[in-house]
Design an enzyme around this catalytic site. Structure first.
Site, PDB file in Angstrom:
ATOM      1  N   ASP A 111       9.809  35.604 -30.892  1.00  0.00           N
ATOM      2  CA  ASP A 111      11.251  35.639 -31.137  1.00  0.00           C
ATOM      3  C   ASP A 111      11.728  34.466 -31.978  1.00  0.00           C
ATOM      4  OD1 ASP A 111      13.811  36.616 -31.047  1.00  0.00           O
ATOM      5  OD2 ASP A 111      14.254  35.904 -29.029  1.00  0.00           O
ATOM      6  N   ASP A 163       3.679  43.508 -31.537  1.00  0.00           N
ATOM      7  CA  ASP A 163       4.958  44.134 -31.200  1.00  0.00           C
ATOM      8  C   ASP A 163       5.043  45.414 -32.019  1.00  0.00           C
ATOM      9  OD1 ASP A 163       7.487  44.943 -30.683  1.00  0.00           O
ATOM     10  OD2 ASP A 163       8.502  43.212 -31.543  1.00  0.00           O
ATOM     11  N   GLU A 185       6.958  37.764 -35.269  1.00  0.00           N
ATOM     12  CA  GLU A 185       8.276  37.159 -35.474  1.00  0.00           C
ATOM     13  C   GLU A 185       8.176  35.637 -35.649  1.00  0.00           C
ATOM     14  OE1 GLU A 185      12.402  37.820 -33.300  1.00  0.00           O
ATOM     15  OE2 GLU A 185      11.398  39.745 -33.638  1.00  0.00           O
TER      16      GLU A 185
END
Length: 335
Positions: free
Chosen positions: A93, A237, A123
Site C-alpha cells: 500500500d 495482488d 504497490e
C-alpha cells in the site's frame, strides 16, 4: 519521512521546484523522489543527493564523480533449515502516504523476522523502494518500474547468499492495461532448485474484470512456457473474485488450497479486521485479492507445506496496520 512535517525551513516555491529539478538531473530519477528526499532533509540539496547515492550503494567522490560501490552479491550463511524455502508476497500500500515510514519499517521487520528466500511486493513507489533497498541490503532488488508508466509497481527481492544464484529478470507489459500493469519475472536457483518467480498487480476494480481475467490467462500461459525442470511460482495482488478463476489450468495449483484451505488464512483484504481504509456503511467486504499459484517441475522438486497471513498486528507507533492488505507467507520443503 516523518508523519508530521515542519515547514519552518521551507524555501520559496520556485526554489523548491528548482532543487527538485536539480536533484532529479543529478541522480537520474524523477521529481517525486526528489520531493521525498528534499522534504526530509530540510531542502538541503547536497545532503539529499549524498544520502540518495549512499542508500543506493553509491558514494559521491571528491571530484563530483559518482563511484559505484557494489555490495557483495553473496553472503556466506549457515543453513539451519536445508530442507526449507520460504516466499512472502505482500501489497504494501505505497499509495497511502499516512505513516508511510513506520509502515514500511514494519514490512522490513516482518521480512527480517521471517527470513524468506524470495519476496514479492506490490504497490511500491520510488520513496518506498529507496527505504526497502536500504533496510533489505541483504536482498537483490528487482524493480517492475517502467519509465513513463504509473508511479507504483511490483518488485521481487531475492536473498543474497551462496544458496541463491540469480539468473535473469524480465518485464512483460499487459497490452490491454489502462493502469500500467505488468508481469515481473525472475529466474533463479535456490538450494540447487531451478525456479521461475512471477509477480503482478492485476487490473483493479470490479468494472475491469474482463481485462483482469485476460491478464491472469496471460500469466498462466507464461507459467506453462517455462522449462519442465523449473518450479514456477506466480502471485501477488491479483484483485481476483472467485468467479473470475473458477477453474485452474491443468498442473497449476492454488497454494492456499493445497496447503489445507485454512479459513483463517483465506481473506487478504478484510475490512472487518483491517481499518486502514475507511469503508462507509454497515457492509464490510472481505475478499481473497492476494493469491499464489505453483506449477511443479518434472519431477517435482518442492512440496508446499504451510500458508499463513502476515501483517495482522496493529503497529504501536501509529495504531494502524502495515498495509490494508495482509501479506502471504508460504513454506516449501525440498523433495
Amino acid at each position: 519521512m516523518s508523519d508530521s512535517e515542519d515547514d519552518s525551513n521551507l524555501p520559496p516555491q520556485q526554489e523548491c521546484l528548482e532543487r527538485c529539478k536539480q536533484f532529479a538531473e543529478l541522480t537520474g530519477t524523477d521529481r517525486a523522489l526528489a520531493m521525498f528526499y528534499l522534504q526530509d532533509r530540510e531542502w538541503d540539496l547536497q545532503r539529499s543527493v549524498n544520502d540518495y547515492f549512499e542508500s543506493m550503494g553509491k558514494a559521491c567522490g571528491s571530484d563530483d564523480d559518482v563511484q559505484v560501490i557494489s555490495p557483495p552479491e553473496t553472503t556466506a550463511v549457515n543453513d539451519t533449515e536445508p530442507h526449507r524455502l520460504r516466499l512472502l508476497s505482500w501489497n504494501i500500500d505505497g499509495l497511502d502516504k499516512l505513516n508511510q515510514e513506520s509502515r514500511t519499517k514494519a514490512v522490513y521487520e516482518k521480512i527480517k523476522a521471517e527470513n524468506p528466500h524470495v519476496v514479492f511486493l506490490q504497490e511500491v513507489i520510488p520513496p518506498i523502494e529507496v527505504m526497502i533497498r536500504g533496510y533489505c541490503s541483504d536482498y537483490k532488488f528487482l524493480s517492475g518500474y517502467v519509465h513513463g508508466s504509473f508511479q507504483y509497481y511490483s518488485a521481487i527481492l531475492l536473498k543474497k547468499d551462496f544458496l541463491t544464484k540469480f539468473d535473469s529478470a524480465d518485464i512483460i507489459q499487459f497490452p490491454g492495461s489502462v493502469m500500467g500493469r505488468n508481469l515481473l519475472i525472475a529466474k533463479a536457483t535456490i538450494k540447487g532448485i531451478n525456479f521461475s518467480f512471477m509477480t503482478a498487480h492485476l487490473e483493479s476494480c470490479k468494472e475491469h474484470s474482463k481485462e483482469r481475467v485476460e491478464q491472469l490467462k496471460s500469466a498462466f500461459k507464461k507459467m506453462k512456457e517455462f522449462e519442465k525442470d523449473r518450479t514456477v511460482i506466480f502471485g501477488g495482488d491479483l484483485n481476483l473474485r472467485d468467479k473470475e478463476v473458477a477453474k485452474l489450468p491443468e498442473n497449476i495449483y492454488d497454494l492456499w488450497e493445497v496447503t489445507g484451505k485454512r479459513p483463517e488464512a483465506k481473506f487478504t483484504w478484510d475490512m472487518n479486521r483491517n481499518d486502514n481504509k475507511e469503508f462507509g456503511g454497515d457492509f464490510k467486504p472481505k475478499l481473497r485479492f492476494d493469491r499464489l499459484y505453483i506449477k511443479h517441475s518434472i519431477p517435482p522438486t518442492v512440496k508446499p507445506v504451510y500458508f499463513e497471513l502476515v501483517g495482522i498486528e496493529r503497529l504501536k507507533t501509529c495504531q494502524r496496520f502495515a498495509s490494508d492488505h495482509w501479506g502471504l507467507l508460504t513454506h516449501y520443503d525440498k523433495v
